[in-house]
Design an enzyme around this catalytic site. Sequence first.
Site, PDB file in Angstrom:
ATOM      1  CB  SER A   1      -0.894   0.007   1.247  1.00  0.00           C
ATOM      2  OG  SER A   1      -1.558   1.240   1.400  1.00  0.00           O
TER       3      SER A   1
ATOM      4  CE1 TYR B   1      -3.641  -1.828   5.596  1.00  0.00           C
ATOM      5  CE2 TYR B   1      -3.433   0.431   4.805  1.00  0.00           C
ATOM      6  CZ  TYR B   1      -3.586  -0.917   4.552  1.00  0.00           C
ATOM      7  OH  TYR B   1      -3.674  -1.369   3.247  1.00  0.00           O
TER       8      TYR B   1
END
Length: 260
Positions: A147, A160
């Site tokens: 990501s 995250y």
Amino acid sequence: MPGPSPHPASAPRELPGAGRTAVVTGASSGIGAATARRLMAEGFDVVLGARRMDRLTELAAAIGARALPLDLTDPDSVAGFAGALDRVDVLVNNAGGAFDALPVAEADLDSWARTWEVNVLGTVRLTRALLPALIASGAGDLLFVGSTAGLVSYEGGASYTAAKHAVHTLAETLRLELVYDPVRVIEIAPGMVRTEEFALNRVGDPAKADAVYRGVREPLLAEDVADCIAWTLTRPHHVNVDLLVVRPRAQAAQHKVARE
């Protein structure tokens, strides 16, 4: 008697994935499901892994893939999954997710533990289990769906972003450690991707999940990321796409998004 045709039919083109087996984790929805469909279209034999066998079995039947139960947080499940595979040429480490949007001062450590178990430790478990098969294939591909959160930090995202930074470092480290082995290490780092579950799993409220994408013209779809994954996996094997960052045009950076 008629002479030979001036335009003889050419032999059918062999699909780039023909004869290769690709494992896709987190394949019951979103990017994983889209990747499974795309790799099947490229000629790969695809093995789907996820916890939700109802969804997995339905997808496998629809596209002609093989479905196996896989819980990355359970070492026995990972061992059983790996033991059921005769060969592996490609591993797409896609399973992951975000489960809160809290500042560090309010950190939910159970959420942090879950985030790391799924995104990091589970990925390491399966990678370690399948590395011998990838090396034995003679032309293995080890792909991580990371990501842009693994490259840039932002408020409210520490559980995250920390996990995805770890995935980014894992890919970089493996590329160094496997340089003498016939395995490419590839990282795809998507920005804003609208899927049916990611934002909802993170914030837990459908209205808040919809607000993440409100006003954004054409956020990426799972199929866009699957297209990037398929492209990297079908390059000649001496070509290694180390890191591919892909965002919608409306997202100039993690914190800069054009909204109408």
